[in-house]
Design a protein around this motif. Structure first.
Motif, PDB file in Angstrom:
ATOM      1  N   GLU A   2       0.819  -1.205   0.000  1.00  0.00           N
ATOM      2  CA  GLU A   2       0.000   0.000   0.000  1.00  0.00           C
ATOM      3  C   GLU A   2       0.850   1.251   0.000  1.00  0.00           C
ATOM      4  O   GLU A   2       1.884   1.290   0.656  1.00  0.00           O
ATOM      5  CB  GLU A   2      -0.863   0.028   1.263  1.00  0.00           C
ATOM      6  N   GLU A   4       0.474   5.686   0.150  1.00  0.00           N
ATOM      7  CA  GLU A   4      -0.455   6.791   0.297  1.00  0.00           C
ATOM      8  C   GLU A   4       0.241   8.096  -0.027  1.00  0.00           C
ATOM      9  O   GLU A   4       1.383   8.315   0.363  1.00  0.00           O
ATOM     10  CB  GLU A   4      -0.975   6.830   1.739  1.00  0.00           C
ATOM     11  N   GLN A  18      -4.628   6.534  -2.402  1.00  0.00           N
ATOM     12  CA  GLN A  18      -4.066   5.293  -1.859  1.00  0.00           C
ATOM     13  C   GLN A  18      -3.913   4.310  -3.005  1.00  0.00           C
ATOM     14  O   GLN A  18      -4.870   4.031  -3.711  1.00  0.00           O
ATOM     15  CB  GLN A  18      -5.031   4.683  -0.845  1.00  0.00           C
ATOM     16  N   ARG A  19      -2.712   3.787  -3.147  1.00  0.00           N
ATOM     17  CA  ARG A  19      -2.479   2.793  -4.199  1.00  0.00           C
ATOM     18  C   ARG A  19      -2.254   1.445  -3.560  1.00  0.00           C
ATOM     19  O   ARG A  19      -1.430   1.323  -2.657  1.00  0.00           O
ATOM     20  CB  ARG A  19      -1.248   3.157  -5.013  1.00  0.00           C
ATOM     21  N   ARG A  20      -2.999   0.450  -4.004  1.00  0.00           N
ATOM     22  CA  ARG A  20      -2.793  -0.902  -3.478  1.00  0.00           C
ATOM     23  C   ARG A  20      -2.440  -1.813  -4.636  1.00  0.00           C
ATOM     24  O   ARG A  20      -3.185  -1.903  -5.606  1.00  0.00           O
ATOM     25  CB  ARG A  20      -4.058  -1.416  -2.809  1.00  0.00           C
ATOM     26  N   TYR A  21      -1.313  -2.503  -4.514  1.00  0.00           N
ATOM     27  CA  TYR A  21      -0.914  -3.484  -5.524  1.00  0.00           C
ATOM     28  C   TYR A  21      -1.212  -4.857  -4.973  1.00  0.00           C
ATOM     29  O   TYR A  21      -0.456  -5.403  -4.186  1.00  0.00           O
ATOM     30  CB  TYR A  21       0.589  -3.375  -5.837  1.00  0.00           C
ATOM     31  N   TYR A  22      -2.324  -5.424  -5.369  1.00  0.00           N
ATOM     32  CA  TYR A  22      -2.662  -6.739  -4.858  1.00  0.00           C
ATOM     33  C   TYR A  22      -1.806  -7.820  -5.500  1.00  0.00           C
ATOM     34  O   TYR A  22      -1.402  -8.773  -4.871  1.00  0.00           O
ATOM     35  CB  TYR A  22      -4.136  -7.042  -5.119  1.00  0.00           C
ATOM     36  N   ARG A  27      -4.670  -3.921  -9.516  1.00  0.00           N
ATOM     37  CA  ARG A  27      -4.319  -2.731  -8.741  1.00  0.00           C
ATOM     38  C   ARG A  27      -5.562  -1.933  -8.407  1.00  0.00           C
ATOM     39  O   ARG A  27      -6.532  -1.940  -9.147  1.00  0.00           O
ATOM     40  CB  ARG A  27      -3.376  -1.845  -9.547  1.00  0.00           C
TER      41      ARG A  27
END
Lengths: 187, 134
Positions: A2, A4, A18-22, A27
């Motif tokens: 994550e 921010e 907020q960037r989330r790279y699953y 994404r």
């Protein structure tokens, strides 16, 4: 993973991305605007109630005061439920599609999903909206013509971030789309 | 009229001068009609003239028309500005049907409408330093 970061929107208010790279192919980007501030709420309420009191002293009808209280309450509830968007999220899943979620201040969430077969590209376009703004939009394919564009879907409509935030989101989206195009053209 | 007149007196000047003279004449006539009392005009024999009421009202009408037309023009501009949705912010019929000429070495490329995907890649993917410094 994550990350921010804080940005500005076109009016100068602050936004949080907020960037989330699953996974390498999935994404999510969440843009949250600040919640309704107590200062603006008190200002609007005081203005409406003082105006109602002014009318009451003019025409001596006490219905005006109760009507003002009623209008303020209903207006606040309607604003929180229909207008004030707290968070907008864009979820990209390679080979599946793109999902856009808007969550309102009252807890309501509205979601739109677009299949990856229909998506041609995600681009940053410029338009006039009381001044020239940049906005991110999804171009949909035309079923009739292979290289045509049938529809434009703008994204992050209520958050309205500035160009620096849009470039971050654009680069991440293009990585996934390039990966998706490479896997789709090779059988 | 522009390309074949080298003389210092083209026709436009004469038209402008006639309009200038007639405008002056009409304005002096208007002032005379407004300020000279009704009885003197009747003595002169001009008995069938408009009421003096109109001398005040017509300038007021003109002023209100100008004010409202300013507001109206601004509102018409706002109405015709297209929203962010429609397809014609990206492309239109002329751009879709344009022909592509063959690329020649050392010649300036023909003018054409570049698709927005290529423009975006050129601006935002290739030139990393240009935008992130802001």
């Amino acid at each position: 993973m994550e990350e921010e970061q804080s940005f500005l929107d076109i009016c100068g208010g602050s936004l949080t991305l907020q960037r989330r790279y699953y996974s390498p192919s999935c994404r999510e980007f969440c843009l949250s605007s600040p919640p309704l501030s107590l200062r603006s709420l008190t200002a609007v309420t005081c203005t409406v109630w003082l105006a109602a009191y002014g009318f009451f002293t003019l025409c001596e009808n006490s219905m005006i005061l109760s009507a003002a209280i009623f209008i303020t309450l209903l207006g606040l509830l309607g604003y929180l439920h229909f207008v004030k968007i707290d968070q907008e999220a864009l979820l990209i899943i390679d080979s599946l599609g793109i999902q856009m979620t808007s969550s309102y201040a009252s807890g309501k969430e509205s979601t739109t999903f677009i299949e990856m077969d229909k998506v041609k590209d995600i681009v940053i376009n410029e338009a006039i909206y009381m001044k020239v703004i940049y906005y991110l939009c999804i171009l949909l394919k035309d079923p009739v013509e292979p290289h045509g564009i049938s529809q434009v879907v703008p994204v992050f409509q209520s958050a309205k971030p500035r160009l620096d935030c849009l470039i971050e989101v654009y680069r991440s989206c293009q990585e996934i789309l390039a990966h998706q195009k490479a896997t789709s053209t090779s059988p | 009229m522009v390309e074949n007149s080298q003389s210092p007196f083209p026709e436009g000047v004469i038209y402008g001068f006639v309009i200038f003279l007639s405008a002056k004449f009409v304005s002096i006539l208007y002032l005379v009609w407004t300020f000279i009392p009704e009885s003197w005009l009747i003595c002169l024999g001009l008995i069938y003239l408009p009421q003096k009421y109109w001398a005040v009202i017509l300038p007021v009408y003109l002023f209100i028309t100008i004010v409202i037309s300013n507001v109206l023009l601004f509102l018409i501009n706002m109405m015709t500005t297209s929203p962010l949705d429609p397809i014609h912010t990206i492309t239109d019929n002329y751009a879709k049907n344009q022909q592509q000429k063959k690329y020649q070495e050392e010649a300036i490329a023909t003018l054409r409408d570049i698709p927005i995907s290529e423009v975006n890649q050129m601006f935002f993917l290739a030139a990393k330093e240009l935008y992130t410094k802001n």
